[in-house]
Design an enzyme around this catalytic site. Structure first.
Site: not given
Ligand code: GLP
Length: 260
Positions: A67, A136, A138, A143
């Site tokens: 993404d 949440d 995702h 989402e």
């Molecule tokens: C963002 C990214 C996800 C990732 C999530 C959790 O939303 N798009 O790919 O898994 O953050 O991030 P973190 O690893 O910093 O908790």
């Protein structure tokens, strides 16, 4: 779904690096789906160290990132393009033309998304998709209530996700509300999935993902339908799992060749 509980994020990341390294030994031209966020940072460090020690070669690897924020140029310090080059790509030997990251600055987003899907197909599909998870539930930036068969497209972020990710932005910058993300259907077509989650902040969404009902309200719960999904957790992220002892006994009882 295989749930693997490790004592801490460090050992979880080392295990994930071994799984990727083993895949590259079996298939040196593997296609990797990559993720951003804080969670995979230690894994990337581990892979860089393995590369520097000559234990792993990325020269034939192709990558597709999940993404990117819409409206951020690739060199913006909070962009996922920048994140990936700083934390991984500039330290290893993946040829630039084999690296794919959604371009948030592109003008025709629908055309770009179609081309991204096509590029994944042309590369032969993703062999291993690395995932983190949002609070949440995702995955990527899909989402809750995202279609469970969605493809790469533009999405709007939820309040919680904006809050969780704004630490990557300078105070004067506004976090974009729109993103381009691989779809859930896209992710599900990967040959295997490796989801990492560390810390108590992820315990609730992990319990819903692993032991809850399959629902678009928890996008990661779709992984219950994937035949080769490994969920690597530290003890904190596993605290709400009712069958944690069973997962632990199962993994501990495996011979080494089955662990990676
Ligand atoms: C963002 C990214 C996800 C990732 C999530 C959790 O939303 N798009 O790919 O898994 O953050 O991030 P973190 O690893 O910093 O908790």
């Amino acid at each position: 779904m295989e749930v693997i509980i490790q004592p801490d994020p460090g050992s979880g990341s080392v295990l994930a690096a071994q799984i990727i390294s083993n895949l590259l030994k079996r298939k040196p031209n593997a296609v990797l789906g990559l993720a951003t966020g804080n969670t995979p940072l230690r894994l990337y460090k581990e892979l860089i160290d393995m590369y520097k020690r000559g234990e792993i070669d990325f020269s034939r690897v192709t990558t597709f990132n999940l993404d990117e924020y819409v409206g951020l140029p690739c060199d913006h310090p909070a962009s996922y393009n920048y994140f990936m080059y700083e934390n991984f790509f500039k330290h290893v030997n993946i040829p630039k033309n084999q690296i794919h990251i959604p371009d948030g600055a592109v003008e025709d987003i629908p055309a770009f998304c179609l081309a991204y899907e096509q590029a994944i197909k042309d590369a032969g599909g993703i062999d291993l998709q690395l995932l983190g998870i949002g609070r949440d539930g995702h995955i990527g930036f899909n989402e809750p209530v995202s279609s469970l068969s969605s493809r790469t497209r533009i999405k709007t972020l939820m309040e919680q996700t904006l809050k969780d990710n704004e630490t990557f932005f300078e105070r004067e910058d506004h976090i974009p509300h729109h993103v381009i993300t691989m779809g859930i259907g896209t992710v599900m077509e990967s040959g295997s999935i490796l989801l990492l989650a560390f810390g108590t902040g992820k315990a609730h969404s992990i319990a819903q993902t692993v032991e809850g009902p399959l629902t678009a309200m928890v996008p990661a719960s779709i992984l219950q339908l994937h035949p080769h999904a490994k969920i690597i957790l530290d003890k904190d992220a596993a605290t709400h799992l009712s069958r944690a002892a069973y997962y632990q006994t199962t993994y501990d009882g495996k011979p080494d060749w089955q662990k990676f």
